[in-house]
Enzyme design. Structure first.
Site, PDB file in Angstrom:
ATOM      1  N   SER A 535     -32.317  53.183  29.888  1.00  0.00           N
ATOM      2  CA  SER A 535     -31.122  53.425  30.685  1.00  0.00           C
ATOM      3  C   SER A 535     -31.526  53.841  32.097  1.00  0.00           C
ATOM      4  O   SER A 535     -32.152  53.069  32.816  1.00  0.00           O
ATOM      5  CB  SER A 535     -30.252  54.480  29.997  1.00  0.00           C
ATOM      6  OG  SER A 535     -28.957  54.486  30.534  1.00  0.00           O
ATOM      7  N   ASP A 620     -23.098  46.459  25.460  1.00  0.00           N
ATOM      8  CA  ASP A 620     -23.384  47.720  26.143  1.00  0.00           C
ATOM      9  C   ASP A 620     -22.287  48.023  27.171  1.00  0.00           C
ATOM     10  O   ASP A 620     -21.991  47.204  28.042  1.00  0.00           O
ATOM     11  CB  ASP A 620     -24.744  47.624  26.838  1.00  0.00           C
ATOM     12  CG  ASP A 620     -25.293  48.977  27.246  1.00  0.00           C
ATOM     13  OD1 ASP A 620     -24.500  49.919  27.433  1.00  0.00           O
ATOM     14  OD2 ASP A 620     -26.521  49.095  27.376  1.00  0.00           O
ATOM     15  N   HIS A 655     -25.366  50.145  23.860  1.00  0.00           N
ATOM     16  CA  HIS A 655     -26.364  50.929  24.582  1.00  0.00           C
ATOM     17  C   HIS A 655     -27.375  51.601  23.650  1.00  0.00           C
ATOM     18  O   HIS A 655     -28.546  51.714  23.995  1.00  0.00           O
ATOM     19  CB  HIS A 655     -25.647  51.994  25.418  1.00  0.00           C
ATOM     20  CG  HIS A 655     -26.481  52.563  26.518  1.00  0.00           C
ATOM     21  ND1 HIS A 655     -26.946  51.803  27.570  1.00  0.00           N
ATOM     22  CD2 HIS A 655     -26.934  53.823  26.748  1.00  0.00           C
ATOM     23  CE1 HIS A 655     -27.643  52.569  28.399  1.00  0.00           C
ATOM     24  NE2 HIS A 655     -27.647  53.795  27.920  1.00  0.00           N
TER      25      HIS A 655
END
Length: 683
Positions: A535, A620, A655
């Protein structure tokens, strides 16, 4: 099989008089139904399988090693709510939890099944539970579930006594669920249908349709999100509006739920606070005077009546607190280490540090959810890089404590491993904390392959705790290293501030400088260095390989945030408006010019790059799949060597990757296979 090559279609961005040509913008598909995009991503996935086919045995072995370490069955610490005792269990072979309960005073210890979420998960590729919330009268269960992996939940209701589901379903919600005191209504958050921003509080009466629900509050500022919770006293329901820098809390009196929510303290720039209520007092954790927070109390809602509640450790960051009948427990982080201490309600000069019998130089301690404040018993957790998660119960009146649970790892002996904590200086003289762990048997100066992890954003601390998958690296001679770069929260608010906005470059240079310093100390082998981040940590990896492309033999960028300027210009994308205080808004030229220095996608050049493995989730909602897809396409076009460049997109996840107790380790096994195979020159 040839490398996938993405077609090029010109898309022009003009900002502040400058042109930027984005030839891979076409990979963005908000609806996720463009057949050409899907075919391209599947081509990339097939290429990953082709390249790593020779390592299938290694991948399967690593997956087996990891899953063999998972206990066959696992149980949560039982907790009592009213007349019932509840427990969550993972049973043999199951991916998802099962919830049981029994009468609290049942001497026969007869448990009854409430819900088996494995059955609910069986119809979808992805399944995640947000909340399991039992009504105050213990008759009903409300459950929030995500079936897509976009943090967009649905809420359903189950009558435990009657063993049936209610017909109504609440859609487009956040995970939080709060019951009223009469078990007739819940308060929940509705997400925006496009940006997914949590922005409205609604009240739902059980047994009615969602269309009949009543809106309680709407947050108009697009840079703020909402959470909802209940105080320890259960007297108040808290509606928290928050940005990265500012908080505002409204209260619903649980005895008068038909009244309009009342503001506890109006928002002001850079003032963050949280509150709880117990013993007829409000307790406030606030940074209004001290940037690393202080704890106050008041018997009403006037700020002028706030009084200091505890003695502050000046160099400590106050991170959390919990309230009990006679004690307040605070969780503080000091010099990068978390500590707990208990303070008397009656006399704040009476306090005790909660001692841990451990010789670990670096560790993590956290407050577990304590379901009742009445018995002065504290449940908390402990973990280190060499000690599996352990749950303790402390009697705060007597000081007696016992272990309630410790995860048992098959064929694991903590004595075989050693962890270290170091402070490493970087180019501006700042000392950066570093946590590392290795298997004593294989440790040799200048010889070990090393995997280095970093994050450094949002003021989030990367805890030095236990990880079962990491053992597959350590037992093959790897050193695992966490560099706690600026931008994280390990050393308080200043640490965060010095690695965000116009200070963001510090995060990247910290990572590079510390890595080079570790090499000079003989920690890691120069040609066997690997880096990983996810991320915002994927942004770190993307920037570092632009700045220092020869430093690492290989890198893994997990769901990486790499197209910074384009994303921060688009307020239709989830999270963008909430994150201007972290990255800046490129509509302003100072932020735009600064982002241009580090945004990975904007800075890809014709040069040699290390071996790169990139992961993505098609659904995501936090880093849209097209960011890593575009980045890989541009890297493949411009890189000048033949090192591997792989993009693995999970077409059924978001995610956090795959769901399920075992399934989630399949992607981890693939990543570890990539690193281990590179270190052995198998690829």
């Amino acid at each position: 099989m040839k490398e996938p090559v993405a077609k090029k279609i010109l898309h022009k961005r003009i900002l502040h008089g400058e042109k930027f040509f984005d030839y891979y913008h076409w990979l963005r598909d908000d609806k996720r139904d463009n057949i050409n995009v899907i075919k391209y991503l599947e081509h990339e996935n097939n290429y990953v399988k082709h390249i790593l086919t020779s390592q299938n045995n290694l991948k399967n072995l690593i997956f087996k090693e990891i899953t063999d370490r998972i206990p066959l069955v696992d149980f949560s610490i039982p907790y009592i709510k009213g007349n019932y005792c509840y427990q969550i269990r993972y049973e043999y072979g199951n991916e998802y939890p099962i919830c049981y309960r029994k009468l609290a005073n049942d001497k026969n210890n007869k448990w009854f099944l409430i819900i088996d979420t494995n059955q609910r998960a069986s119809i979808n590729e992805f399944y995640s539970i947000g909340s399991l919330s039992f009504s105050p009268d213990n008759v009903l269960l409300a459950i929030s579930e995500d079936f897509v992996s976009r943090l967009q939940y649905t809420i359903k209701f189950f009558n435990i006594s009657g063993n049936y589901w209610y017909v109504e379903t609440l859609y487009n919600t956040s995970s939080e669920i709060v019951w009223d005191k009469n078990s007739r209504m819940i308060f929940y958050i509705k997400n925006h249908s496009k940006t997914l921003r949590s922005y409205q509080i609604w009240c739902h009466r059980i047994g009615t349709l969602q269309s009949q629900d009543i809106i309680i509050y709407e947050e108009q500022d697009e840079s703020f999100y909402l959470t909802i919770s209940k105080t320890t006293s259960e007297r108040f329901i808290l509606i928290c509006s928050y940005s990265n820098t500012t908080t505002e809390i409204r209260l619903i009196d649980n005895y008068f739920t038909n009244k309009y929510p009342e503001i506890f303290l109006s928002r002001s720039d850079n003032h963050k606070y949280s509150i709880d209520h117990y013993n007829n007092k409000f307790v406030i954790c606030s940074n209004r005077i001290r940037e690393n927070f202080n704890l106050y109390y008041t018997e009403n809602m006037r700020e002028s009546n706030w009084k200091d509640l505890i003695n502050i450790n000046e160099d400590a960051n106050l991170e959390n607190f919990q309230l009990f009948l006679d004690w307040i427990v605070v969780e503080e982080k000091q010099h990068g280490l978390t500590n707990l201490r208990q303070i008397s309600w009656k006399n704040k000069n009476i306090e005790k540090s909660i001692k841990i019998n451990s010789n670990d130089p670096i560790y993590n301690i956290w407050l577990e959810h304590n379901y009742t404040p009445l018995n002065n018993k504290l449940i908390y957790g402990y973990s280190s890089m060499t000690t599996p998660n352990t749950i303790f119960e402390l009697n705060m009146d007597t000081g007696n404590q016992m272990v309630l649970k410790q995860i048992k790892i098959k064929n694991f002996n903590s004595c075989n491993y050693k962890s270290e904590y170091r402070l490493i200086p970087v180019r501006d003289g700042t000392k950066i904390p570093v946590s590392l762990v290795y298997n004593r048997k294989y440790h040799k100066l200048n010889k070990n392959p090393a995997l280095i992890y970093g994050y450094g954003a949002y003021g989030n601390s990367i805890d030095s705790d236990f990880c079962i998958s990491r053992l597959s690296l350590l037992d093959r001679g790897f050193i695992y290293i966490i560099i706690h770069i600026r931008g994280g929260g390990e050393l308080g608010q200043k640490w965060h501030d010095s690695g965000k906005l116009l200070n963001k470059m510090n995060s990247f240079t910290d990572f590079i400088d510390v890595t080079n310093h570790l090499l000079s100390l003989g920690i890691g082998k120069k040609d066997k260095l690997y880096a990983m981040g996810g991320s915002a940590g994927g942004l770190l990896i993307g920037t570092v390989i632009n700045l220092a492309p020869k430093l690492f033999h290989g890198v893994i960028a997990q769901v990486p945030f790499v197209d910074v300027i384009t994303t921060m210009l688009d307020n239709s994308i989830p999270l963008t408006t909430n994150e201007y205080n972290e990255w800046g808004n490129p509509e302003y030229i100072d932020f735009y010019n600064y982002m241009k220095k580090y945004s990975p996608y904007d800075n890809v050049e014709a040069k040699d790059y290390p071996n790169i493995f990139v992961t993505s989730g098609f659904y995501d909602s936090q880093v849209q799949y097209w960011e890593p897809a575009k980045w890989v396409a541009k890297l493949r076009e411009l890189k000048t060597n033949k090192n591997l460049l792989l993009l693995s997109t999970d077409m059924n996840a978001g995610h956090s990757g795959k769901s399920g107790r075992y399934e989630k380790y399949k992607s981890i096994s693939l990543e570890l296979t990539f690193i281990i195979a590179l270190s052995k020159n198998f690829l």
